[in-house]
Scaffold this active site. Structure first.
Site, PDB file in Angstrom:
ATOM      1  N   ASP A 181      11.560   3.035 -17.010  1.00  0.00           N
ATOM      2  CA  ASP A 181      10.454   2.378 -16.302  1.00  0.00           C
ATOM      3  C   ASP A 181      10.697   2.464 -14.796  1.00  0.00           C
ATOM      4  OD1 ASP A 181       8.026   0.900 -16.055  1.00  0.00           O
ATOM      5  OD2 ASP A 181       9.207  -0.865 -15.566  1.00  0.00           O
ATOM      6  N   SER A 182       9.647   2.182 -14.050  1.00  0.00           N
ATOM      7  CA  SER A 182       9.766   2.160 -12.595  1.00  0.00           C
ATOM      8  C   SER A 182      10.644   0.994 -12.130  1.00  0.00           C
ATOM      9  CB  SER A 182       8.375   2.031 -11.978  1.00  0.00           C
ATOM     10  OG  SER A 182       7.710   0.906 -12.524  1.00  0.00           O
ATOM     11  N   CYS A 186       6.734   3.022 -18.785  1.00  0.00           N
ATOM     12  CA  CYS A 186       5.819   2.921 -17.652  1.00  0.00           C
ATOM     13  C   CYS A 186       4.494   3.627 -17.965  1.00  0.00           C
ATOM     14  CB  CYS A 186       6.488   3.571 -16.439  1.00  0.00           C
ATOM     15  SG  CYS A 186       5.507   3.471 -14.950  1.00  0.00           S
ATOM     16  N   GLU A 207       6.780 -10.417 -11.118  1.00  0.00           N
ATOM     17  CA  GLU A 207       8.148 -10.248 -10.579  1.00  0.00           C
ATOM     18  C   GLU A 207       8.695 -11.583 -10.069  1.00  0.00           C
ATOM     19  OE1 GLU A 207      10.028  -7.213  -9.727  1.00  0.00           O
ATOM     20  OE2 GLU A 207       8.721  -5.954 -10.958  1.00  0.00           O
ATOM     21  N   CYS A 215       0.081  -1.944 -18.520  1.00  0.00           N
ATOM     22  CA  CYS A 215       1.107  -1.965 -17.468  1.00  0.00           C
ATOM     23  C   CYS A 215       2.274  -2.765 -18.032  1.00  0.00           C
ATOM     24  CB  CYS A 215       0.549  -2.630 -16.211  1.00  0.00           C
ATOM     25  SG  CYS A 215       1.788  -2.997 -14.968  1.00  0.00           S
ATOM     26  N   HIS A 220       4.296  -4.826 -16.947  1.00  0.00           N
ATOM     27  CA  HIS A 220       4.471  -6.231 -16.556  1.00  0.00           C
ATOM     28  C   HIS A 220       3.533  -7.190 -17.294  1.00  0.00           C
ATOM     29  CE1 HIS A 220       6.658  -4.316 -13.393  1.00  0.00           C
ATOM     30  NE2 HIS A 220       6.937  -5.455 -12.794  1.00  0.00           N
TER      31      HIS A 220
HETATM   32  N1  DGL Z   1       5.716   0.184 -14.730  1.00  0.00           N
HETATM   33  C1  DGL Z   1       4.419   0.286 -14.112  1.00  0.00           C
HETATM   34  C2  DGL Z   1       3.374   0.664 -15.172  1.00  0.00           C
HETATM   35  O1  DGL Z   1       3.487   0.323 -16.328  1.00  0.00           O
HETATM   36  C3  DGL Z   1       4.029  -1.002 -13.420  1.00  0.00           C
HETATM   37  C4  DGL Z   1       4.782  -1.280 -12.142  1.00  0.00           C
HETATM   38  C5  DGL Z   1       4.641  -0.169 -11.139  1.00  0.00           C
HETATM   39  O2  DGL Z   1       3.574  -0.012 -10.527  1.00  0.00           O
HETATM   40  O3  DGL Z   1       5.619   0.582 -10.992  1.00  0.00           O
HETATM   41  O4  DGL Z   1       2.437   1.333 -14.841  1.00  0.00           O
END
Ligand code: DGL
Length: 251
Positions: free
Chosen positions: A11-12, A74, A154, A184, A186
């Site tokens: 993930d990011s 992600c 966050e 997403c 989050h």
């Molecule tokens: N992990 C990203 C997603 O699911 C969300 C957070 C980001 O923008 O990096 O798209």
């Protein structure tokens, strides 16, 4: 000897831990290697070429671990970088968008149902969810990028007045949906608050549950191990990511 199964989850940042949670609960794998690109999060505001470059760099990191498979938790990476990742990996690479669409289709929701897609700008602009959901027979679709949800999550604000006013900001003009795609990493953390915002408690589609369902379809056996060993890596401040994992995953 029983073969050891090792999955990579990318993930990011920290958000992909929501996918780790589902994968942990299913106990498919002996080892989970998680990598969060915490130095460069968020990806969702970046352009497709940058997201793809970051994803290919992460792939190089995962090549050190003799993986059986890799999941990109992600959505932004799943929307833009999967073909390039697959072309450069010698193990299967799964995204979360197609499993999410399949989960919606498997829900048996009527084709007239109203579907609300929530994702980052990169995910929504890719049109991947929209096209897939349309191909699954739904035509009443709206897609929104509630960018402020990411920092709110966050901050650990999973309920309360701040989240409420941010939801109001994005949802006030939206027609009540029958299903919400949490597109997403989050958003599963605020799934209850989103569901409660709407008067009809819409169906929530969660990437972690969707990919776990898909891995079962792919032949991975749930409850195969007593407990999966989770290893956490980050491009910046891994201790912080480990602390978040401890809190979110309660382990
Ligand atoms: N992990 C990203 C997603 O699911 C969300 C957070 C980001 O923008 O990096 O798209």
């Amino acid at each position: 000897m029983k073969k050891l199964l090792r999955i990579g989850i990318f993930d990011s940042g920290a958000g992909g831990l929501t996918v780790v949670k589902s994968i942990l609960e299913h106990r498919f794998f002996d080892e989970i290697v998680y990598y969060g690109d915490t130095a460069r999060v968020p990806y969702g505001t970046k352009d497709p070429a940058t997201i793809t470059r970051y994803a290919l760099e992460a792939l190089e990191f995962f090549k050190n671990f003799d993986l059986d498979l890799l999941v990109t938790a992600c959505n932004s990476v799943s929307a833009h970088a999967l073909p390039e990742m697959r072309a450069n990996a010698d193990f299967p690479v799964y995204g979360v968008i197609d499993p999410g669409i399949r989960a919606l289709r498997n829900s048996g929701l009527d084709p007239s149902a109203r579907i609300l897609i929530l994702g980052t700008r990169a995910t929504v602009q890719s049109g991947r969810y929209q096209q897939g959901i349309e191909a699954a027979g739904y035509s009443n679709i709206e897609a929104v990028s509630p960018s402020l949800f990411v920092p709110v999550v966050e901050e650990g604000l999973f309920e309360g007045p701040v989240l409420k006013s941010v939801m109001e900001h994005y949802f006030k003009d939206i027609e009540t949906p029958d299903a919400v795609i949490l597109g997403c990493t989050h958003f599963p953390l605020i799934a209850d608050a989103i569901r409660d915002y709407f008067p009809n408690a819409p169906l929530m589609i969660h990437s972690g549950e969707a990919i776990a369902e898909h891995l079962q379809e792919e032949g991975y056996t749930p409850h195969r191990v007593e407990k999966s060993d989770l290893k956490i890596f980050a491009s910046e401040n891994p201790d912080n990511l480990k602390a978040i994992a401890k809190k979110w995953l309660q382990q």
